[in-house]
Design a protein around this motif. Structure first.
Motif, mmCIF file in Angstrom:
data_model
loop_
_atom_site.group_PDB
_atom_site.id
_atom_site.type_symbol
_atom_site.label_atom_id
_atom_site.label_comp_id
_atom_site.label_asym_id
_atom_site.label_seq_id
_atom_site.Cartn_x
_atom_site.Cartn_y
_atom_site.Cartn_z
ATOM 1 N N LEU A 102 -13.789 0.827 -15.773
ATOM 2 C CA LEU A 102 -14.866 -0.325 -16.372
ATOM 3 C C LEU A 102 -15.169 0.156 -17.637
ATOM 4 O O LEU A 102 -15.250 -0.849 -18.708
ATOM 5 C CB LEU A 102 -15.978 0.133 -15.598
ATOM 6 C CG LEU A 102 -15.745 0.060 -13.807
ATOM 7 C CD1 LEU A 102 -17.161 0.029 -13.309
ATOM 8 C CD2 LEU A 102 -15.389 -1.514 -13.699
ATOM 9 N N ARG A 103 -15.029 1.495 -18.325
ATOM 10 C CA ARG A 103 -15.251 1.491 -19.807
ATOM 11 C C ARG A 103 -13.981 0.877 -20.397
ATOM 12 O O ARG A 103 -14.443 -0.043 -21.696
ATOM 13 C CB ARG A 103 -15.395 3.001 -19.975
ATOM 14 C CG ARG A 103 -15.741 3.402 -21.432
ATOM 15 C CD ARG A 103 -15.912 5.027 -21.462
ATOM 16 N NE ARG A 103 -16.939 5.363 -20.535
ATOM 17 C CZ ARG A 103 -16.802 6.324 -19.341
ATOM 18 N NH1 ARG A 103 -15.354 6.763 -19.170
ATOM 19 N NH2 ARG A 103 -17.536 6.781 -18.651
ATOM 20 N N LEU A 122 -15.265 -8.250 -19.526
ATOM 21 C CA LEU A 122 -16.556 -8.259 -18.841
ATOM 22 C C LEU A 122 -17.511 -9.129 -19.292
ATOM 23 O O LEU A 122 -18.641 -8.548 -19.412
ATOM 24 C CB LEU A 122 -17.098 -6.829 -18.362
ATOM 25 C CG LEU A 122 -16.187 -5.990 -17.539
ATOM 26 C CD1 LEU A 122 -16.491 -4.705 -17.714
ATOM 27 C CD2 LEU A 122 -16.315 -6.498 -16.077
ATOM 28 N N THR A 167 -21.424 -8.156 -19.016
ATOM 29 C CA THR A 167 -22.138 -7.848 -20.393
ATOM 30 C C THR A 167 -23.102 -8.891 -20.683
ATOM 31 O O THR A 167 -24.418 -8.467 -20.988
ATOM 32 C CB THR A 167 -20.953 -7.961 -21.451
ATOM 33 O OG1 THR A 167 -20.221 -7.082 -21.160
ATOM 34 C CG2 THR A 167 -21.812 -7.614 -22.781
ATOM 35 N N GLU A 172 -26.304 -7.834 -18.387
ATOM 36 C CA GLU A 172 -26.820 -6.681 -19.048
ATOM 37 C C GLU A 172 -27.707 -7.122 -20.184
ATOM 38 O O GLU A 172 -28.686 -6.438 -20.276
ATOM 39 C CB GLU A 172 -25.755 -5.701 -19.170
ATOM 40 C CG GLU A 172 -24.980 -5.134 -18.052
ATOM 41 C CD GLU A 172 -25.961 -4.429 -17.012
ATOM 42 O OE1 GLU A 172 -27.021 -3.900 -17.305
ATOM 43 O OE2 GLU A 172 -25.425 -4.129 -15.894
ATOM 44 N N ALA A 176 -23.345 0.462 -21.581
ATOM 45 C CA ALA A 176 -22.232 0.934 -20.820
ATOM 46 C C ALA A 176 -22.902 1.829 -19.463
ATOM 47 O O ALA A 176 -22.381 1.825 -18.340
ATOM 48 C CB ALA A 176 -21.442 2.193 -21.766
ATOM 49 N N LEU A 230 -23.470 -1.042 -17.185
ATOM 50 C CA LEU A 230 -22.157 -1.312 -16.404
ATOM 51 C C LEU A 230 -21.782 -0.569 -15.479
ATOM 52 O O LEU A 230 -21.320 -0.914 -14.619
ATOM 53 C CB LEU A 230 -21.278 -1.381 -17.670
ATOM 54 C CG LEU A 230 -19.821 -1.625 -17.185
ATOM 55 C CD1 LEU A 230 -19.596 -3.157 -16.929
ATOM 56 C CD2 LEU A 230 -18.996 -1.583 -18.548
ATOM 57 N N GLN A 270 -14.554 -2.952 -20.465
ATOM 58 C CA GLN A 270 -15.640 -3.185 -21.587
ATOM 59 C C GLN A 270 -15.312 -3.307 -23.095
ATOM 60 O O GLN A 270 -15.484 -4.150 -23.804
ATOM 61 C CB GLN A 270 -17.005 -2.435 -21.290
ATOM 62 C CG GLN A 270 -18.014 -2.736 -22.303
ATOM 63 C CD GLN A 270 -19.322 -1.954 -22.093
ATOM 64 O OE1 GLN A 270 -18.951 -0.569 -22.133
ATOM 65 N NE2 GLN A 270 -20.662 -2.305 -22.231
ATOM 66 N N GLU A 271 -14.577 -2.129 -23.070
ATOM 67 C CA GLU A 271 -14.042 -1.921 -24.802
ATOM 68 C C GLU A 271 -12.888 -3.280 -24.998
ATOM 69 O O GLU A 271 -13.050 -3.545 -26.028
ATOM 70 C CB GLU A 271 -13.215 -0.974 -24.660
ATOM 71 C CG GLU A 271 -14.234 0.406 -24.873
ATOM 72 C CD GLU A 271 -13.252 1.631 -24.640
ATOM 73 O OE1 GLU A 271 -12.206 1.724 -24.619
ATOM 74 O OE2 GLU A 271 -13.918 2.852 -24.512
#
Length: 734
Positions: A588-589, A597, A601, A604, A626, A629, A592-593
């Motif tokens: 997931l990290r 997502l 995002t 959130e 994060a 997330l 996101q990078e």
């Protein structure tokens, strides 16, 4: 030491080295048992020495090995280059012609004869193959599905070839799919009295022929011509089939393959009474002639199984040998039943061709991807008809690995590599010809089996097996040759324990690999998730497979809970949960990078702007970013993954797959509609309904094909793909 030398001469490994582990020796009793299955006595030191002397003496006298491979356009095969100077070589081409120079022989399977200056002679099969299998015509995406699970309003209790053709026509035209990969459609071992058919498509009776249970009865031309009392009986069968379908789609029943086949077989008996037109009769006769003895053997086994039960080892002794006088008499007595089963196979072959045609006409660049199982059931038709090719008392499996610490025994008798070589690999060639006939591509399950297989002696645990090697060059040459003749792509399922050099060899020969997201890590460096740009191009990239949990179940941890309930975990549940959560968080990290997502995002950020917050697993309030997330990813202990976040994360997974250079991107069909239930849980039998679940939505409500085609969740996912549906009014594009 002598036993190790003897084992090496016969391709039996006396140890193996798991990835990242220490070398594990094979039990001596295992090595002795495997050699016995290869016809070699190693039960005493004297027997070992005698066998070793005979093997080394035979090798010294041999002018040529049983099979030699020449890759078209490449250098002279080593076996021919090492022949004594002055050796004369003559070749007989497979089409019956002669050729002056074997170096100019076309691709095919020929016979080469050698005569050395000292008078020795020898012969071998010469396989001349193209350098590589055909390449996919262009980058494409498609669905991976289990056909039995895809019921429509016309199905008789399970998905059939009519459903496959319908799904291909729709998905190719409406979603831009380039292929549909289906489970093996091989013939199953029928149920005996009071028993049930093994539902696994990966443990078939025969890999040489499909199963008529996949027929769409109403699509047989003669079906419409059934009349009188037979029509009344046929209509009653159709009503009973509708009841089976309703039970599965509306009442929570499991797919019952045996019940479906009982109705279809009864219907086929009625349809068969309608005389065929001369053209169809001629086509059937051509099919019978073309398939020859293999078809006759298979249909004979089916007829004998009707009379004596499906376990041929319990038949009268004279019937256990397909070439015995007793079996010859039985063939004459059962001629009508043999014809029935041959006719049913011809009908199935025709509908397979129609499904392939539907895919092609829908614009699919590849079409139907058929699956080749690793082996066959020990009581099935192939084991009866080709007994000399199979190693007695042995079963194929896998050593312990990270996913299954107990190893696996698949209950499949392995082919003897020595017999395959002596037969010029004809059993493999015949098998592939049948499978490629209506395939745009073929997936080879456990493709490492072309190189070596884990043999487990009867009565031993999977941990007590040993590897037995095959002539990978010959197996690959046959595979590439048959793929070339069919103009079809080859996909090799190369997951699990893979010895060094195998993937490189497969890639060199044009065999695409199988890359599953959760297993793609930087194993030689950080061990973290492998960025999309570093994935291999020559592969089919997917999020999961039929033996792994659906994507949503992995994201929210449901599969860990399921494996715990089934007693399959090899570590405490809490430890397994933590490990799985850490794995998912890493992915997931990375998503996101990479900006994959946007929905999560945005959600959130909205929470942060409104002053709301999410809570971490430890109850600490955090706004957005994060940490939020992580909670949205379902990797916490406060409850299941929310539906909207689940969909968003599944889309992120597929955005990631599309960001890789993979030639083919596969979507597990249950992922597209939110089904969290695995179709198969390895290591279980009756503890879980393997291979019997219909397609379902996120609430486990069964979906018919017609409902699936209208699924907003499916359409939202497929909008990510080139040529997929587009929405301009907020509604799914149907």
């Amino acid at each position: 030491m002598s036993l190790a030398r003897l084992a090496a001469l016969h391709g039996v490994a006396v140890s193996h080295a798991p990835p990242g582990g220490v070398t594990v020796p094979a039990p001596e009793t295992t090595v002795v048992a495997i050699l016995a299955a290869l016809g070699v006595d190693a039960t005493s030191p004297a027997a070992v020495q005698d066998a070793l002397d005979r093997a080394e003496s035979a090798a010294a006298r041999r002018l040529l090995p049983a099979t030699v491979v020449r890759w078209h356009g490449e250098s002279e095969p080593r076996a021919l280059a090492e022949l004594p100077d002055g050796t004369e070589l003559t070749i007989a081409l497979e089409d019956g012609g002669d050729h002056a120079d074997w170096r100019e022989a076309p691709c095919g399977v020929h016979r080469l004869t050698a005569r050395s200056p000292d008078g020795r002679t020898g012969g071998c099969v010469l396989i001349v193959a193209p350098e590589r299998a055909p390449h996919p015509p262009r980058r494409s995406h498609g669905f991976l599905l289990q056909l039995y699970s895809l019921l429509s309003a016309r199905s008789w209790g399970m998905g059939d070839l009519g459903d496959l053709a319908e799904f291909a026509a729709w998905s190719g035209r409406s979603l831009g799919t380039g292929f549909l990969q289906v489970n093996p459609l091989h013939a199953a071992v029928p149920a005996g009295p009071g028993g049930i058919t093994d539902p696994s498509p990966y443990r078939p009776s025969s890999r040489r022929f499909p199963d008529p249970v996949h027929l769409r009865i109403a699509d047989i031309p003669e079906y419409a011509e059934v009349s009188g009392p037979d029509r009344e009986r046929l209509d009653l069968l159709r009503e009973q089939a509708a009841g089976l379908r309703t039970a599965v789609l509306e009442k929570g029943a499991l797919i019952d393959r045996d019940a479906v086949w009982a109705l279809k077989r009864a219907a086929l008996e009625l349809v068969r009474r309608v005389p065929q037109g001369p053209g169809r009769r001629a086509a059937y006769c051509d099919f019978v002639a073309a398939r020859g003895r293999p078809l006759d053997d298979h249909a004979t086994w089916c007829a004998l199984a009707e009379r004596h039960g499906p376990h041929w080892r319990s038949w009268p002794a004279e019937l256990r040998d397909p070439r015995s006088p007793g079996t010859a008499r039985a063939r004459r007595e059962l001629m009508d039943r043999i014809d029935f089963h041959s006719w049913a196979l011809w009908l199935t072959d025709r509908q397979l061709a129609e499904a392939a045609r539907a895919a092609s006409e829908a614009g699919m660049g590849i079409g139907i991807v058929h699956d080749l199982a690793v082996g066959v059931h020990p009581d099935g038709a192939d084991a009866w008809a080709q007994g000399e090719v199979f190693a007695p008392g042995m079963s194929v499996g896998a050593p312990p690995d990270a996913f299954n610490g107990r190893g696996q025994d698949w209950g499949l008798p392995p082919w003897r590599p020595d017999v395959l070589a002596s037969l010029g690999y004809e059993p493999f060639r015949e098998l592939l010809r049948g499978l490629f006939a209506h395939a745009g591509a073929v997936r080879i399950d456990h493709v490492m089996g072309l190189f070596r297989l884990w043999w487990v002696p009867a009565g031993c645990s999977p941990t007590e097996g040993a590897y037995v090697g095959y002539d990978a060059e010959a197996m690959l040459a046959v595979l590439v040759l048959e793929a070339h003749r069919a103009g079809a792509v080859v996909v090799g399922e190369d997951l699990g324990t893979v010895e060094p050099g195998v993937r490189e060899t497969l890639a060199r020969r044009g065999v695409l690999g199988a890359s599953v997201l959760w297993f793609e890590r930087d194993w030689g460096g950080s061990d973290g998730p492998l960025p999309p740009g570093e994935w291999r191009e020559e592969c089919v990239a997917t999020a999961t497979t039929h033996d792994l949990p659906p994507t949503a179940a992995r994201l929210n941890g449901e599969h860990t809970e399921l494996r715990d309930r089934l007693g399959l975990l090899t570590r405490p549940l809490r430890e397994e949960r933590l490990r799985e959560r850490a794995d998912v968080r890493e992915w997931l990290r990375l998503f996101q990078e990479l900006g994959l997502l946007p929905e999560v995002t945005a959600h959130e950020e909205s929470l942060a702007q409104s002053g709301q917050s999410t809570r971490s697993a430890h109850g600490t309030a955090r706004a957005g970013g994060a940490q939020g997330l992580g909670r949205a990813g379902g990797v916490h202990e406060e409850g299941p993954l929310g539906a909207a976040h689940e969909e968003a994360l599944v889309r992120a997974v597929h955005r990631f797959l599309l960001a890789t250079p993979a030639r083919m991107v596969g979507v597990w069909l249950p992922d597209a509609v939110g089904d969290r239930r695995p179709q198969n849980v390895p290591g279980t039998w009756d503890q879980y309904p393997n291979w019997r679940l219909p397609m379902a939505d996120a609430e486990a409500r069964p979906l018919a094909l017609e409902q699936l085609a209208r699924s907003p969740r499916l359409h939202a996912l497929m909008e990510l793909f080139p040529g997929g549906p587009r929405r301009d009014d907020g509604e799914p594009a149907l």
